[in-house]
Design an enzyme around this catalytic site. Structure first.
Site, PDB file in Angstrom:
ATOM      1  N   ASN A 137      -9.469  -5.344   8.002  1.00  0.00           N
ATOM      2  CA  ASN A 137      -9.923  -4.559   7.100  1.00  0.00           C
ATOM      3  C   ASN A 137     -10.817  -5.227   6.073  1.00  0.00           C
ATOM      4  O   ASN A 137     -10.685  -4.976   5.053  1.00  0.00           O
ATOM      5  CB  ASN A 137      -9.066  -3.232   6.302  1.00  0.00           C
ATOM      6  CG  ASN A 137      -7.978  -3.982   5.923  1.00  0.00           C
ATOM      7  OD1 ASN A 137      -7.906  -5.576   6.411  1.00  0.00           O
ATOM      8  ND2 ASN A 137      -6.901  -2.880   5.422  1.00  0.00           N
ATOM      9  N   ARG A 184      -9.044  -3.009  -6.002  1.00  0.00           N
ATOM     10  CA  ARG A 184      -8.771  -2.237  -5.507  1.00  0.00           C
ATOM     11  C   ARG A 184     -10.322  -0.498  -4.998  1.00  0.00           C
ATOM     12  O   ARG A 184     -10.337  -0.512  -3.322  1.00  0.00           O
ATOM     13  CB  ARG A 184      -7.426  -1.287  -5.443  1.00  0.00           C
ATOM     14  CG  ARG A 184      -6.523  -1.945  -5.436  1.00  0.00           C
ATOM     15  CD  ARG A 184      -5.930  -2.470  -4.607  1.00  0.00           C
ATOM     16  NE  ARG A 184      -5.306  -1.169  -3.461  1.00  0.00           N
ATOM     17  CZ  ARG A 184      -4.346  -1.510  -2.455  1.00  0.00           C
ATOM     18  NH1 ARG A 184      -4.975  -3.061  -1.959  1.00  0.00           N
ATOM     19  NH2 ARG A 184      -4.347  -0.603  -1.110  1.00  0.00           N
ATOM     20  N   THR A 194      -6.977   1.572   2.896  1.00  0.00           N
ATOM     21  CA  THR A 194      -6.896   0.305   4.012  1.00  0.00           C
ATOM     22  C   THR A 194      -7.188   0.396   5.431  1.00  0.00           C
ATOM     23  O   THR A 194      -7.644  -0.323   5.805  1.00  0.00           O
ATOM     24  CB  THR A 194      -5.295   0.863   3.891  1.00  0.00           C
ATOM     25  OG1 THR A 194      -4.467   0.231   2.870  1.00  0.00           O
ATOM     26  CG2 THR A 194      -4.326  -0.722   4.997  1.00  0.00           C
ATOM     27  N   PHE A 240       4.869  -3.750  12.258  1.00  0.00           N
ATOM     28  CA  PHE A 240       3.287  -4.398  13.092  1.00  0.00           C
ATOM     29  C   PHE A 240       4.114  -5.487  11.565  1.00  0.00           C
ATOM     30  O   PHE A 240       2.763  -6.048  11.652  1.00  0.00           O
ATOM     31  CB  PHE A 240       2.127  -3.896  12.485  1.00  0.00           C
ATOM     32  CG  PHE A 240       2.062  -2.649  11.094  1.00  0.00           C
ATOM     33  CD1 PHE A 240       1.720  -3.907   9.994  1.00  0.00           C
ATOM     34  CD2 PHE A 240       2.498  -1.958  10.938  1.00  0.00           C
ATOM     35  CE1 PHE A 240       1.486  -3.090   9.223  1.00  0.00           C
ATOM     36  CE2 PHE A 240       2.118  -1.284   9.902  1.00  0.00           C
ATOM     37  CZ  PHE A 240       1.752  -1.663   8.785  1.00  0.00           C
ATOM     38  N   HIS A 262      -9.169  -7.580   1.332  1.00  0.00           N
ATOM     39  CA  HIS A 262      -6.990  -8.346   0.619  1.00  0.00           C
ATOM     40  C   HIS A 262      -7.367  -8.071  -1.023  1.00  0.00           C
ATOM     41  O   HIS A 262      -8.525  -8.311  -1.346  1.00  0.00           O
ATOM     42  CB  HIS A 262      -6.205  -8.819   0.679  1.00  0.00           C
ATOM     43  CG  HIS A 262      -5.175  -8.848   0.431  1.00  0.00           C
ATOM     44  ND1 HIS A 262      -3.773  -8.099   0.238  1.00  0.00           N
ATOM     45  CD2 HIS A 262      -4.938  -9.500  -1.017  1.00  0.00           C
ATOM     46  CE1 HIS A 262      -3.112  -8.175  -1.119  1.00  0.00           C
ATOM     47  NE2 HIS A 262      -3.207  -9.146  -1.992  1.00  0.00           N
ATOM     48  N   LYS A 305     -10.145 -11.477   4.999  1.00  0.00           N
ATOM     49  CA  LYS A 305      -9.359 -12.215   5.658  1.00  0.00           C
ATOM     50  C   LYS A 305     -10.786 -12.738   6.892  1.00  0.00           C
ATOM     51  O   LYS A 305     -11.611 -12.678   6.874  1.00  0.00           O
ATOM     52  CB  LYS A 305      -9.304 -10.488   6.025  1.00  0.00           C
ATOM     53  CG  LYS A 305      -7.986 -10.055   5.198  1.00  0.00           C
ATOM     54  CD  LYS A 305      -7.261  -8.834   5.627  1.00  0.00           C
ATOM     55  CE  LYS A 305      -6.768  -8.108   4.611  1.00  0.00           C
ATOM     56  NZ  LYS A 305      -5.784  -6.630   4.676  1.00  0.00           N
ATOM     57  N   ARG A 327     -14.351  -2.173   2.849  1.00  0.00           N
ATOM     58  CA  ARG A 327     -13.783  -2.121   4.108  1.00  0.00           C
ATOM     59  C   ARG A 327     -14.884  -1.280   5.200  1.00  0.00           C
ATOM     60  O   ARG A 327     -14.669  -1.384   6.228  1.00  0.00           O
ATOM     61  CB  ARG A 327     -12.056  -1.267   3.761  1.00  0.00           C
ATOM     62  CG  ARG A 327     -11.421  -2.386   3.577  1.00  0.00           C
ATOM     63  CD  ARG A 327      -9.607  -2.193   3.107  1.00  0.00           C
ATOM     64  NE  ARG A 327      -8.625  -3.209   2.738  1.00  0.00           N
ATOM     65  CZ  ARG A 327      -7.826  -2.410   2.163  1.00  0.00           C
ATOM     66  NH1 ARG A 327      -7.578  -1.795   1.957  1.00  0.00           N
ATOM     67  NH2 ARG A 327      -6.785  -3.871   2.001  1.00  0.00           N
ATOM     68  N   GLU A 371       0.866 -13.035  -6.483  1.00  0.00           N
ATOM     69  CA  GLU A 371       0.162 -13.090  -5.644  1.00  0.00           C
ATOM     70  C   GLU A 371      -0.622 -14.254  -6.497  1.00  0.00           C
ATOM     71  O   GLU A 371      -1.008 -15.516  -5.680  1.00  0.00           O
ATOM     72  CB  GLU A 371      -0.376 -12.268  -4.795  1.00  0.00           C
ATOM     73  CG  GLU A 371      -0.169 -11.925  -4.121  1.00  0.00           C
ATOM     74  CD  GLU A 371      -0.885 -10.066  -3.405  1.00  0.00           C
ATOM     75  OE1 GLU A 371       0.007  -8.972  -2.903  1.00  0.00           O
ATOM     76  OE2 GLU A 371      -1.761  -9.644  -3.826  1.00  0.00           O
ATOM     77  N   TYR A 389       2.615 -11.448   2.098  1.00  0.00           N
ATOM     78  CA  TYR A 389       3.453 -10.525   3.263  1.00  0.00           C
ATOM     79  C   TYR A 389       5.010 -10.114   3.305  1.00  0.00           C
ATOM     80  O   TYR A 389       5.647  -9.520   3.419  1.00  0.00           O
ATOM     81  CB  TYR A 389       3.047 -10.572   4.662  1.00  0.00           C
ATOM     82  CG  TYR A 389       1.632 -10.085   4.489  1.00  0.00           C
ATOM     83  CD1 TYR A 389       0.619  -9.023   3.506  1.00  0.00           C
ATOM     84  CD2 TYR A 389       0.800 -10.331   5.751  1.00  0.00           C
ATOM     85  CE1 TYR A 389      -0.862  -9.098   3.790  1.00  0.00           C
ATOM     86  CE2 TYR A 389      -0.576 -10.377   5.733  1.00  0.00           C
ATOM     87  CZ  TYR A 389      -1.313  -9.924   4.464  1.00  0.00           C
ATOM     88  OH  TYR A 389      -2.701  -9.188   5.134  1.00  0.00           O
TER      89      TYR A 389
HETATM   90  P1  IDP Z   1      -3.380  -2.581   1.253  1.00  0.00           P
HETATM   91  O1  IDP Z   1      -4.345  -4.212   1.999  1.00  0.00           O
HETATM   92  O2  IDP Z   1      -4.665  -1.655   1.558  1.00  0.00           O
HETATM   93  O3  IDP Z   1      -3.285  -2.619   0.503  1.00  0.00           O
HETATM   94  P2  IDP Z   1      -1.030  -2.129   2.945  1.00  0.00           P
HETATM   95  O4  IDP Z   1      -0.305  -0.899   3.397  1.00  0.00           O
HETATM   96  O5  IDP Z   1      -0.313  -2.585   2.098  1.00  0.00           O
HETATM   97  O6  IDP Z   1      -2.641  -2.042   2.689  1.00  0.00           O
HETATM   98  O7  IDP Z   1      -0.710  -3.347   4.513  1.00  0.00           O
HETATM   99  C1  IDP Z   1      -1.078  -4.512   4.435  1.00  0.00           C
HETATM  100  C2  IDP Z   1      -1.891  -4.909   5.045  1.00  0.00           C
HETATM  101  O8  IDP Z   1      -1.573  -4.593   6.545  1.00  0.00           O
HETATM  102  C3  IDP Z   1      -3.278  -4.184   5.378  1.00  0.00           C
HETATM  103  O9  IDP Z   1      -4.649  -4.459   4.256  1.00  0.00           O
HETATM  104  C4  IDP Z   1      -3.593  -4.146   6.670  1.00  0.00           C
HETATM  105  O10 IDP Z   1      -3.825  -5.602   7.265  1.00  0.00           O
HETATM  106  C5  IDP Z   1      -2.578  -4.379   7.293  1.00  0.00           C
HETATM  107  N1  IDP Z   1      -1.463  -2.927   8.529  1.00  0.00           N
HETATM  108  C6  IDP Z   1      -1.601  -2.212   7.529  1.00  0.00           C
HETATM  109  N2  IDP Z   1      -1.227  -0.625   8.415  1.00  0.00           N
HETATM  110  C7  IDP Z   1      -1.109  -1.540   9.517  1.00  0.00           C
HETATM  111  C8  IDP Z   1      -1.230  -0.997  10.778  1.00  0.00           C
HETATM  112  O11 IDP Z   1      -0.560   0.326  10.761  1.00  0.00           O
HETATM  113  N3  IDP Z   1      -0.917  -1.938  11.947  1.00  0.00           N
HETATM  114  C9  IDP Z   1      -1.571  -2.944  12.169  1.00  0.00           C
HETATM  115  N4  IDP Z   1      -1.852  -3.445  10.660  1.00  0.00           N
HETATM  116  C10 IDP Z   1      -2.131  -2.988   9.166  1.00  0.00           C
HETATM  117 MG    MG Z   2      -1.245  -3.429  -0.601  1.00  0.00          MG
END
Ligand code: IDP
Ligand code: MG
Length: 135
Positions: free
Chosen positions: A112, A85, A91, A57, A115, A9, A102, A126, A49
């Site tokens: 983070n 993963r 996350t 958010f 992805h 990212k 991460r 994707e 997304y």
């Molecule tokens: P993942 O990337 O571990 O699969 P997801 O829940 O699918 O997590 O969320 C996608 C992306 O959205 C996360 O990697 C992160 O960059 C962002 N994200 C997730 N939760 C939050 C939050 O509470 N605030 C801001 N961004 C978030």
């Molecule tokens: Mg995800």
């Protein structure tokens, strides 16, 4: 062998962590099938997304992922989706296990570092979005 979709990212790219992350990819037995440095448009971010469109958010996610160049990859390995993963970690970097990408390179739940597709269905979607010519 299974393919997964991975992305370094904009936060990690701008901090010059790409090389360290790519090293972890290779040291953990993934084959880099494809790799590109790209900039996502708002439309691309909305497509990536789409499953998160109702999250509070969502706009923050789109702004972040379009804020600078990122590196997209197709990674191959046995059980690649789960293995990537696992290497990513949780996350939220503060909750990610030590030694995960991460935990080492992420700075917040949004920023983070990397992805990875979370299921075979999302990986297929994707991969098709970013690498439409991949068979
Ligand atoms: P993942 O990337 O571990 O699969 P997801 O829940 O699918 O997590 O969320 C996608 C992306 O959205 C996360 O990697 C992160 O960059 C962002 N994200 C997730 N939760 C939050 C939050 O509470 N605030 C801001 N961004 C978030
Ligand atoms: Mg995800």
């Amino acid at each position: 062998m299974q393919n997964t979709f991975a992305m370094i990212k904009p936060d990690a790219v701008s901090k010059k962590y790409s090389g360290k992350i790519i090293d972890m990819v290779e040291q953990n037995g993934f084959d880099i099938v494809r790799m590109h440095k790209v900039r996502l448009t708002k439309e691309g971010a909305h497509q990536l997304y789409a499953i998160h469109k109702d999250r509070p958010f969502f706009n923050e996610m789109v702004d972040f992922i379009t804020s600078g160049p990122l590196i997209i990859m197709v990674l191959a390995k046995d059980n690649a989706i789960q293995a990537w993963r696992d290497l990513l970690g949780a996350t939220d970097p503060s909750k990610a296990a030590p030694g995960t990408i991460r935990s080492m390179f992420g700075s917040s739940i949004g920023n983070n570092a990397a992805h990875g597709s979370d299921s075979p269905e999302n990986a297929a979607q994707e991969l098709k979005l970013f690498f439409p010519d991949l068979k």
